[in-house]
Design an enzyme around this catalytic site. Structure first.
Site, PDB file in Angstrom:
ATOM      1  N   CYS A 109      -1.191   9.949  -1.631  1.00  0.00           N
ATOM      2  CA  CYS A 109      -0.586   8.624  -1.473  1.00  0.00           C
ATOM      3  C   CYS A 109      -1.282   7.549  -2.314  1.00  0.00           C
ATOM      4  CB  CYS A 109      -0.502   8.249  -0.007  1.00  0.00           C
ATOM      5  SG  CYS A 109       0.710   6.940   0.279  1.00  0.00           S
ATOM      6  N   ARG A 138       9.638  -0.171   2.690  1.00  0.00           N
ATOM      7  CA  ARG A 138       8.652   0.908   2.525  1.00  0.00           C
ATOM      8  C   ARG A 138       9.375   2.234   2.774  1.00  0.00           C
ATOM      9  NH1 ARG A 138       3.515  -0.581   2.250  1.00  0.00           N
ATOM     10  NH2 ARG A 138       2.766   1.493   2.773  1.00  0.00           N
ATOM     11  N   HIS A 185       1.097  12.659   3.667  1.00  0.00           N
ATOM     12  CA  HIS A 185      -0.018  12.514   4.607  1.00  0.00           C
ATOM     13  C   HIS A 185       0.231  13.493   5.739  1.00  0.00           C
ATOM     14  CE1 HIS A 185      -1.630   8.646   3.237  1.00  0.00           C
ATOM     15  NE2 HIS A 185      -0.409   8.206   3.119  1.00  0.00           N
TER      16      HIS A 185
HETATM   17  N1  GLN Z   1      -0.748   1.127  -0.621  1.00  0.00           N
HETATM   18  C1  GLN Z   1       0.131   2.131  -1.118  1.00  0.00           C
HETATM   19  C2  GLN Z   1       1.583   1.828  -0.860  1.00  0.00           C
HETATM   20  O1  GLN Z   1       1.932   1.193   0.104  1.00  0.00           O
HETATM   21  C3  GLN Z   1      -0.248   3.489  -0.563  1.00  0.00           C
HETATM   22  C4  GLN Z   1      -0.167   3.554   0.926  1.00  0.00           C
HETATM   23  C5  GLN Z   1      -0.734   4.800   1.509  1.00  0.00           C
HETATM   24  O2  GLN Z   1      -1.708   5.383   1.017  1.00  0.00           O
HETATM   25  N2  GLN Z   1      -0.149   5.192   2.638  1.00  0.00           N
HETATM   26  O3  GLN Z   1       2.432   2.204  -1.632  1.00  0.00           O
END
Ligand code: GLN
Length: 241
Positions: free
Chosen positions: A96, A130, A196
């Site tokens: 990620c 998101r 994840h």
């Molecule tokens: N900050 C990054 C995003 O939001 C990665 C987030 C994460 O590692 N879950 O895209």
């Protein structure tokens, strides 16, 4: 059997959301159960990295704020060592936020974070929600199809350049950018993914592939994996696969 898997965990204090430590524990346990030693060293901001001293390099997930701190360090202090490690066939696993730093850049509004340039990709923030949810992808490990299950939560969208190969094809979920059906990136033993979960406890077969690849072993002793297989099935079911 080699005595030891030597892991370098990059920025474990800053790049460590969604139980990245669980990924390290999974590697440690599966080595221990087979009598393979396990050593983990941390490399934080400003710490140099020795490409010869480790078999596997790990970068976990991180918030944008923490990624900004790490990006410049990764692209300067650690850049040459990570390129040398990748060129020597060492395993690099980035999840990620770590994955987003593997390419050329991560554009965050007016700010552009540099990447370490190990693979041909870039990441941008685009208007839109998101990308969150359970995810399943089809990958190829040792020439055989395999399925990985996980959980994604990212604002950034990642686009592979013409010379990059995805890690896999999305069976369920959003993947790299919610458009092209690809997930992650793979360049030899350099792997980036949005999964994840933590990723490795949900995918024991992938943890074993990483261990074997990092140690240059063709196969590992089988383990009684009824619980691990059940965790994998549950994670796939959660993704609707
Ligand atoms: N900050 C990054 C995003 O939001 C990665 C987030 C994460 O590692 N879950 O895209």
């Amino acid at each position: 059997m080699p005595a030891e898997l030597r892991v370098c965990s990059l920025y474990p204090d800053l790049m460590n959301i969604y139980a990245d430590r669980g990924n390290m524990l999974m590697l440690e346990r599966r080595c221990a159960w087979r009598g393979i030693g396990f050593r983990i060293d941390a490399a934080g901001l400003g710490d140099p990295v020795d490409p010869e001293a480790h078999d596997l390099f790990y970068i976990g997930g991180g918030q944008d704020r923490d990624q900004a701190l790490c990006a410049r360090d990764l692209a300067t202090v650690k850049r040459d060592a990570l390129h040398a490690a990748a060129d020597a066939g060492k395993v690099v696993l980035a999840v990620c936020g770590g994955y987003q730093l593997l390419g050329s850049s991560y554009q965050l509004g007016d700010e552009e974070l540099p990447g370490v340039g190990l693979v041909d990709l870039h990441t941008v923030r685009e208007p839109g929600p998101r990308l969150i949810g359970n995810v399943a992808i089809e990958v190829e490990l040792n020439g055989e199809p395999a399925v990985l299950a996980g959980f994604e939560n990212h604002g950034g969208r990642t686009y592979l350049g013409p010379t990059a190969r995805p890690l896999g094809r999305v069976l369920s979920g959003h993947g790299n950018n919610n458009h092209d059906g690809f997930e992650g990136v793979r360049r030899d033993n350099v792997i980036g993914t949005y999964l994840h979960g933590p990723l490795l406890p949900k995918n024991a077969h992938f943890a074993d592939w990483l261990i074997a690849t990092a140690l240059g072993l063709e196969r590992l002793e089988a383990l009684p994996d009824a619980l691990e297989d059940e965790a994998h099935r549950e994670a796939l079911a959660a993704a609707g696969v």
